[in-house]
Design an enzyme around this catalytic site. Structure first.
Site, PDB file in Angstrom:
ATOM      1  CE  LYS A  80      54.671  32.135  50.268  1.00 27.19           C
ATOM      2  NZ  LYS A  80      54.278  33.309  49.488  1.00 27.19           N
ATOM      3  N   GLY A 178      36.712  38.378  39.831  1.00 30.13           N
ATOM      4  CA  GLY A 178      37.081  38.562  41.238  1.00 30.13           C
ATOM      5  C   GLY A 178      37.181  40.032  41.583  1.00 30.13           C
ATOM      6  N   GLY A 180      37.742  41.373  44.732  1.00 23.95           N
ATOM      7  CA  GLY A 180      38.216  41.450  46.114  1.00 23.95           C
ATOM      8  C   GLY A 180      39.090  42.681  46.285  1.00 23.95           C
ATOM      9  CB  VAL A 182      43.944  42.799  43.817  1.00 26.74           C
ATOM     10  CG1 VAL A 182      44.683  43.301  42.583  1.00 26.74           C
ATOM     11  CG2 VAL A 182      44.934  42.520  44.942  1.00 26.74           C
TER      12      VAL A 182
END
Ligand code: NAD
Length: 344
Positions: A80, A178, A180, A182
């Site tokens: 990362k 949610g 969104g 996905v």
């Protein structure tokens, strides 16, 4: 600033720091483990309050990527990057080019992708100076449809394990938090499979669309986790499974896309103690990283097969959790660790 004694340090192989005086770039690349392959993971741009918090995030998130890719059976390690700064004010093409040179200086040990605060277009800029980039507009783009596909398969596995052996979703009631990229795609697949939907989002438009197109029943965002459904599917925020919410859950299954759903690891045991089957977040939401792994090959069918295999990975995981009397999040960690440690 402590590195080797930082709370999130976990035998990370390589941690690199870069300051570029011309662009003001301050960045960290953390490579957790490369036993299975190059460390792949997103580049997060965030206005961290201090350097120690940025390091902590890089260490923690890179470790998470090792586990996620290992459990998804991918030839990737975990890495990362973090850029310290406000992506709305501090991002510039020159800063991104400096970041690209930083990535390149690691010679392929780390492969960068988009994350919070960076976009596919930003990855195109990095790609001007390094080939170690995933998620460019010409390579794999938006991973959300594949993430949704994997979550659908994982949810199906959970229902198959806990409620029905035939794994059908007809009439199964799912509360989706949610809607969104996905969450909405998942809700569409659930609707097509005959599931009954209750939904919540802070965006009224998203909720109206789900009601109109999918016959979903809207509830307030602060009560979606407590709906008397078969499955609670968190697809918005992290830390939704915590001391307060776990006691209020009525669903027997938690299976959703959100990252870091458990506020703390011990909440996995709290769910198990209540008899709630939890699909570990990084196991069920691996569709996006699978897309990155396969996109270059151009074999869509092979990629979809790998995403759909999340169903079998989760079935194995649930069976093992039952056999070993351990919470599913602990089993996920054990399975992932076995894979990347055996490859050493
Ligand atoms: P998104 O930003 O497109 O969607 C999030 C949705 O949640 C938005 O519609 C937002 O309005 C809604 N929301 C925010 N706060 C809410 C609240 N309190 N109650 C109800 N709804 C709320 O994000 P996404 O790409 O769909 O990702 C969803 C989750 O899945 C995130 O946690 C993300 O980290 C995780 N995830 C996404 C991917 C991917 O491929 N996009 C991959 C792995 C994990």
């Amino acid at each position: 600033m402590a590195v080797f004694s930082a709370p999130a340090f976990d035998a990370h192989e390589h941690v690199a720091f870069r300051f570029d005086p011309e662009t003001g770039l301050k960045a960290i690349i953390s490579v957790h483990n490369t036993n299975l392959g190059p460390a792949v993971g997103g580049c997060r741009m965030w206005p961290y309050e201090n350097d120690a918090l940025a390091l902590e995030d890089a260490l923690r998130l890179s470790r998470g990527m090792t586990y996620k890719s290992a459990l998804a059976n991918l030839p990737f390690g975990g890495g990362k990057a973090v850029i310290i700064g406000d992506s709305r004010k501090d991002k510039s093409p020159d800063l991104l080019l400096a970041m690209g040179r930083f990535v390149d200086s690691l010679g392929g040990l780390y492969v960068v992708a988009e994350d919070v605060g960076t976009t596919v277009e930003d990855m195109d800029i990095l790609a001007q100076v390094t080939k170690h980039v995933a998620c460019t507009s010409e390579g794999s783009g938006n991973p959300s449809p594949y993430t949704a596909m994997g979550v659908f398969e994982g949810l199906r596995a959970a229902v198959g394990h806990k409620l029905r052996s035939n794994a059908g979703l007809e009439g199964i009631h799912v509360a989706v938090q949610g809607l969104g990229q996905v969450g909405f795609a998942l809700a569409q697949q659930l609707h097509d499979a005959g599931a009954k939907l209750t939904v919540a989002d802070i965006s009224k438009d998203a909720v109206t669309r789900a009601a109109d197109e999918l016959g979903a029943v809207p509830v307030e965002p602060n009560s979606i986790h407590a709906v008397a459904a078969d499955v609670f599917s968190p697809c918005a925020l992290g830390a939704v499974l915590n001391d307060r919410s776990i006691g209020q859950l009525q669903a027997g299954i938690v299976a959703g896309a959100a990252n870091n759903q458990l506020a703390e690891d011990r909440h996995g045991a709290a769910l198990a103690a209540r008899g709630i089957l939890y699909a570990p977040d990084y196991a069920i939401n691996a569709g996006g990283i699978i897309e990155i792994a396969f996109k270059g090959e151009g074999d869509e069918a092979k990629m979809e097969d790998h995403v759909r295999a999340i169903h079998d990975t989760l079935t194995d995981l649930f069976q093992r959790a039952d056999a070993e009397h351990l919470p599913t999040n602990v089993i996920a960690d054990n399975m992932a660790r076995e894979r990347f440690m055996m490859a050493a």
